[in-house]
Write a protein that holds these residues in place. Sequence first.
Motif, short mmCIF file in Angstrom:
data_model
loop_
_atom_site.label_atom_id
_atom_site.label_comp_id
_atom_site.label_asym_id
_atom_site.label_seq_id
_atom_site.Cartn_x
_atom_site.Cartn_y
_atom_site.Cartn_z
N GLU A 95 33.76 57.22 30.85
CA GLU A 95 32.76 58.25 31.13
C GLU A 95 32.89 58.78 32.56
OE1 GLU A 95 28.97 56.44 30.33
OE2 GLU A 95 29.31 56.40 28.16
N GLN A 153 34.05 45.91 26.65
CA GLN A 153 33.96 47.21 25.96
C GLN A 153 32.97 48.12 26.70
OE1 GLN A 153 35.86 48.23 23.33
NE2 GLN A 153 34.97 50.20 23.81
N LYS A 154 31.84 47.57 27.13
CA LYS A 154 30.85 48.35 27.87
C LYS A 154 31.44 48.84 29.19
CE LYS A 154 26.11 48.08 29.61
NZ LYS A 154 24.91 47.22 29.74
N ALA A 155 32.19 47.99 29.88
CA ALA A 155 32.82 48.37 31.15
C ALA A 155 33.84 49.48 30.91
CB ALA A 155 33.48 47.16 31.79
N ASN A 194 32.22 42.32 24.17
CA ASN A 194 31.28 43.45 24.27
C ASN A 194 31.05 43.86 25.72
OD1 ASN A 194 30.88 43.56 21.47
ND2 ASN A 194 29.24 42.04 21.56
N THR A 195 31.11 42.89 26.62
CA THR A 195 30.95 43.18 28.05
C THR A 195 32.11 44.04 28.54
OG1 THR A 195 29.78 41.09 28.37
CG2 THR A 195 30.73 42.11 30.33
N TYR A 217 29.51 43.12 33.65
CA TYR A 217 30.19 44.37 33.31
C TYR A 217 30.33 45.27 34.54
CZ TYR A 217 26.97 48.37 33.15
OH TYR A 217 26.16 49.41 33.49
N GLU A 218 29.32 45.25 35.44
CA GLU A 218 29.41 46.04 36.68
C GLU A 218 30.54 45.51 37.57
OE1 GLU A 218 25.09 47.65 37.98
OE2 GLU A 218 25.23 45.47 37.77
N SER A 254 25.68 42.64 37.41
CA SER A 254 26.02 42.13 36.08
C SER A 254 27.53 41.98 35.97
CB SER A 254 25.50 43.07 35.00
OG SER A 254 26.22 44.29 35.04
N ARG A 291 33.90 51.63 28.49
CA ARG A 291 33.19 52.85 28.12
C ARG A 291 32.70 53.57 29.39
NH1 ARG A 291 31.01 50.85 23.86
NH2 ARG A 291 29.29 49.82 24.92
N GLN A 292 32.13 52.80 30.33
CA GLN A 292 31.64 53.40 31.57
C GLN A 292 32.79 53.96 32.40
OE1 GLN A 292 28.82 51.13 33.82
NE2 GLN A 292 28.96 52.47 35.58
#
Length: 139
Positions: free
Chosen positions: A61, A53-55, A50-51, A13-14, A11, A57-58
Amino acid sequence: MIDIDLKSRKSIYEQVVIGIKEQILSGLIVPETKLPSVRELSKELTVNPNTIQKAFRQLEEQGYIYSVAGVGSFAHAPKDIQPDARLLRESESRLRDDLRELRLLLPNDEDFSAIVSQILADMNGSERSMRQDRGERHD
């Protein structure tokens, strides 16, 4: 710059996560450097915010970056990044499976070792190349 391959099985984001991890670990992103904002990076890569932001966030983490409220996201130094035990086990398992499959394709020890050695050399060469692009010397 992060290269996004729209035809990749990974993906977007990955791909962003992997790209930023590689840049942090290679030193292309210097420790404590402020990363582009979500909006800036989404414009640069022409992907949905959003993509990104998701990246981010990961990456946070997993300990590659940290955020300061109202200021932005910053890169941790590679020495300060502790690998996630679960991710490490999963990666090791995938690597074992892939090596097992390669072994079935190349039962000859010399051929098998040559390919594994070449892969490691390519990986080390990529890291060296990134350091040289930044003008660093590691003799």
